[in-house]
Design a protein around this motif. Structure first.
Motif, PDB file in Angstrom:
ATOM      1  N   ASP A  85       0.823  -1.208   0.000  1.00  0.00           N
ATOM      2  CA  ASP A  85       0.000   0.000   0.000  1.00  0.00           C
ATOM      3  C   ASP A  85       0.859   1.261   0.000  1.00  0.00           C
ATOM      4  O   ASP A  85       0.507   2.272  -0.610  1.00  0.00           O
ATOM      5  CB  ASP A  85      -0.916   0.000   1.223  1.00  0.00           C
ATOM      6  N   TYR A  86       1.981   1.224   0.707  1.00  0.00           N
ATOM      7  CA  TYR A  86       2.859   2.388   0.761  1.00  0.00           C
ATOM      8  C   TYR A  86       3.416   2.739  -0.623  1.00  0.00           C
ATOM      9  O   TYR A  86       3.631   3.916  -0.945  1.00  0.00           O
ATOM     10  CB  TYR A  86       4.005   2.124   1.737  1.00  0.00           C
ATOM     11  N   LEU A  87       3.626   1.742  -1.475  1.00  0.00           N
ATOM     12  CA  LEU A  87       4.177   1.997  -2.811  1.00  0.00           C
ATOM     13  C   LEU A  87       3.206   2.720  -3.731  1.00  0.00           C
ATOM     14  O   LEU A  87       3.640   3.377  -4.682  1.00  0.00           O
ATOM     15  CB  LEU A  87       4.606   0.677  -3.456  1.00  0.00           C
ATOM     16  N   SER A  88       1.911   2.616  -3.470  1.00  0.00           N
ATOM     17  CA  SER A  88       0.921   3.202  -4.371  1.00  0.00           C
ATOM     18  C   SER A  88       0.135   4.354  -3.760  1.00  0.00           C
ATOM     19  O   SER A  88      -0.757   4.900  -4.422  1.00  0.00           O
ATOM     20  CB  SER A  88      -0.056   2.121  -4.833  1.00  0.00           C
ATOM     21  N   ASN A  89       0.431   4.745  -2.505  1.00  0.00           N
ATOM     22  CA  ASN A  89      -0.289   5.880  -1.932  1.00  0.00           C
ATOM     23  C   ASN A  89       0.652   7.082  -1.847  1.00  0.00           C
ATOM     24  O   ASN A  89       1.803   7.028  -2.278  1.00  0.00           O
ATOM     25  CB  ASN A  89      -0.855   5.521  -0.551  1.00  0.00           C
ATOM     26  N   TRP A  90       0.140   8.185  -1.286  1.00  0.00           N
ATOM     27  CA  TRP A  90       0.906   9.426  -1.222  1.00  0.00           C
ATOM     28  C   TRP A  90       1.414   9.710   0.201  1.00  0.00           C
ATOM     29  O   TRP A  90       1.754  10.858   0.510  1.00  0.00           O
ATOM     30  CB  TRP A  90       0.056  10.598  -1.705  1.00  0.00           C
ATOM     31  N   ALA A  91       1.477   8.686   1.050  1.00  0.00           N
ATOM     32  CA  ALA A  91       1.951   8.871   2.422  1.00  0.00           C
ATOM     33  C   ALA A  91       3.475   9.002   2.461  1.00  0.00           C
ATOM     34  O   ALA A  91       4.185   8.557   1.544  1.00  0.00           O
ATOM     35  CB  ALA A  91       1.507   7.703   3.301  1.00  0.00           C
ATOM     36  N   GLY A  92       3.981   9.598   3.517  1.00  0.00           N
ATOM     37  CA  GLY A  92       5.410   9.775   3.684  1.00  0.00           C
ATOM     38  C   GLY A  92       6.078   8.560   4.298  1.00  0.00           C
ATOM     39  O   GLY A  92       5.436   7.514   4.532  1.00  0.00           O
ATOM     40  N   PRO A  93       7.371   8.657   4.600  1.00  0.00           N
ATOM     41  CA  PRO A  93       8.100   7.519   5.192  1.00  0.00           C
ATOM     42  C   PRO A  93       7.572   7.101   6.560  1.00  0.00           C
ATOM     43  O   PRO A  93       7.809   5.958   6.979  1.00  0.00           O
ATOM     44  CB  PRO A  93       9.534   8.035   5.284  1.00  0.00           C
ATOM     45  N   ARG A  94       6.868   7.991   7.265  1.00  0.00           N
ATOM     46  CA  ARG A  94       6.335   7.615   8.580  1.00  0.00           C
ATOM     47  C   ARG A  94       5.308   6.492   8.486  1.00  0.00           C
ATOM     48  O   ARG A  94       5.019   5.821   9.478  1.00  0.00           O
ATOM     49  CB  ARG A  94       5.688   8.836   9.234  1.00  0.00           C
TER      50      ARG A  94
END
Length: 419
Positions: free
Chosen positions: A176-185
């Motif tokens: 999910d982190y690879l395809s969303n706009w969230a930061g490293p946190r």
């Protein structure tokens, strides 16, 4: 004397027309005149006085009429100078070399194909492999592929305590982190059940680099899809069959690229994997120990299966496109081979019949009934032998009547009695 002073009563008007033709309309000499008017003007011209005195000057109209009335003699017509009409150059044929050059340029312009459709076909062929690769990567980087991998038989388990459920939960966060706009946190604040951090700083930094590469690839894929749609719309309107040719070339390029990359991966997977990472990531930022969370969630077998899945999806899509766009005779608008052969045979037969009248007449003579031929030959022989015309005519009529009724005995008897 000023402008307001009165005019003297005995003042004479200046002579403005020395020729004495004050009744002539202005610029009348510019109007074309017919032959009758020219001859009349020539006859009205005053003759030279006999005493040798200087005649009065002629008007401009009279001079023009006199010049037009003078015609050269037939022998001097070739030497007489006459100014060409403004359109006379259009009647002069250019040299034969110039005519051939112009015809060649015209034929080249008619046969030359426009450049824009070719550019669009090349653009479509180049974009096609990249689009397929991006779509295949997007299909692999999904929770569905993750679930299939963790639950398939033979997939290696985690030797440090992660169950399949743990892998699916933590691995889904990474995907999910690879395809969303969230930061490293998004990954840096994940913790175990024991309260320890799930990912170290090096792992979070590497996944941030991976996310940048993945999002850039997805953005490039969207841009190439838009360009391909523009090319498809243009080719459908301006170049019939251009979309099919572009996709056919793109599928061939895709097969060549995938085959080459697959051969390199099979020959040396470790080296291929290291070279691939060295292209996108700095050295030392993508290597981890076996106890790190990324290695426990995504072991080496996961990347092997992911590469096989990407290559398989791209290969399947390119093969389907190759089959659907294969340039058959029907897709190229050509008739079938059998129909083309029949048409050529029919054309040859028509040309042979139409160009040989003697053969046509012989064919028509051969098609006539065979029963009438002996009667005609027998009549001709009897006439040449000097027999009576009435008898030969009667025999011919009897033969013709017997031939019409379909009996062959009567003509035979009549022929023997006559001979």
């Amino acid at each position: 004397m000023t402008d307001s002073s009165p005019t003297p009563p005995n003042r004479q008007d200046p002579q403005l027309d020395p020729a004495g033709d004050a009744d002539e309309p202005a610029f009348d000499w510019m109007t074309p005149k017919s032959a009758g008017q020219r001859s009349a003007a020539a006859s009205d011209r005053p003759a030279a006085p006999a005493d040798g005195s200087i005649p009065e000057p002629l008007s401009r109209a009279d001079r023009k009429a006199a010049e037009a009335a003078v015609e050269p003699a037939p022998k001097d017509k070739g030497a007489h100078f006459s100014e060409q009409l403004p359109t006379s150059a259009l009647q002069v044929r250019p040299p034969e070399e110039e005519v051939q050059r112009r015809n060649a340029e015209r034929e080249h312009a008619l046969n030359a194909k426009p450049v824009a459709p070719r550019v669009m076909q090349v653009l479509l062929a180049v974009c096609f492999p990249v689009i397929l690769l991006v779509l295949a990567v997007r299909a692999v980087a999904s929770p569905l592929f993750l679930w299939v991998e963790y639950n398939r038989p033979g997939f290696p388990g985690d030797g440090y305590g992660f169950s399949t459920d743990d892998r699916m939960t933590y691995g889904s966060y990474v995907v999910d982190y690879l395809s969303n706009w969230a930061g490293p946190r998004y990954l840096g604040e994940l913790v175990h059940r024991s309260g320890d951090r799930l990912f170290e700083d090096g792992e979070v930094s590497h996944m941030a680099d991976v996310k940048l590469v993945i999002l850039s690839a997805f953005g490039a894929g969207v841009l190439l899809i838009l360009l391909s749609l523009i090319a498809v719309i243009y080719l459908r309107r301006r170049s019939p069959g251009g979309v099919r040719r572009g996709l056919f070339a793109g599928s061939i390029i895709t097969l060549v690229v995938i085959t080459g990359l697959g051969a390199l991966a099979v020959l040396g997977w470790e080296q291929f994997f290291a070279q691939f990472h060295s292209v996108f990531f700095a050295s030392g930022t993508w290597t981890f120990s076996l106890q790190d969370t990324l290695i426990r969630l995504f072991p080496a077998q996961f990347w092997v299966d992911g590469g096989i899945a990407i290559a398989g999806l791209v290969l399947l899509a390119s093969l389907v496109t190759l089959v659907l766009t294969w340039p058959t005779r029907q897709r190229r608008g050509l008739p079938k081979r059998g129909a083309a052969a029949k048409d050529q045979a029919g054309e040859k037969t028509t040309e042979a019949i139409g160009t040989d009248p003697a053969a046509d007449e012989s064919a028509g003579t051969d098609a006539a009934p065979t029963d009438a031929a002996p009667a005609k030959r027998s009549l001709f022989r009897r006439d040449r032998s000097g027999n009576a015309g009435g008898a030969s005519a009667a025999a011919g009529a009897a033969d013709a009547g017997a031939g019409d009724t379909g009996t062959n005995d009567a003509p035979a008897r009549g022929h023997s009695s006559t001979v």
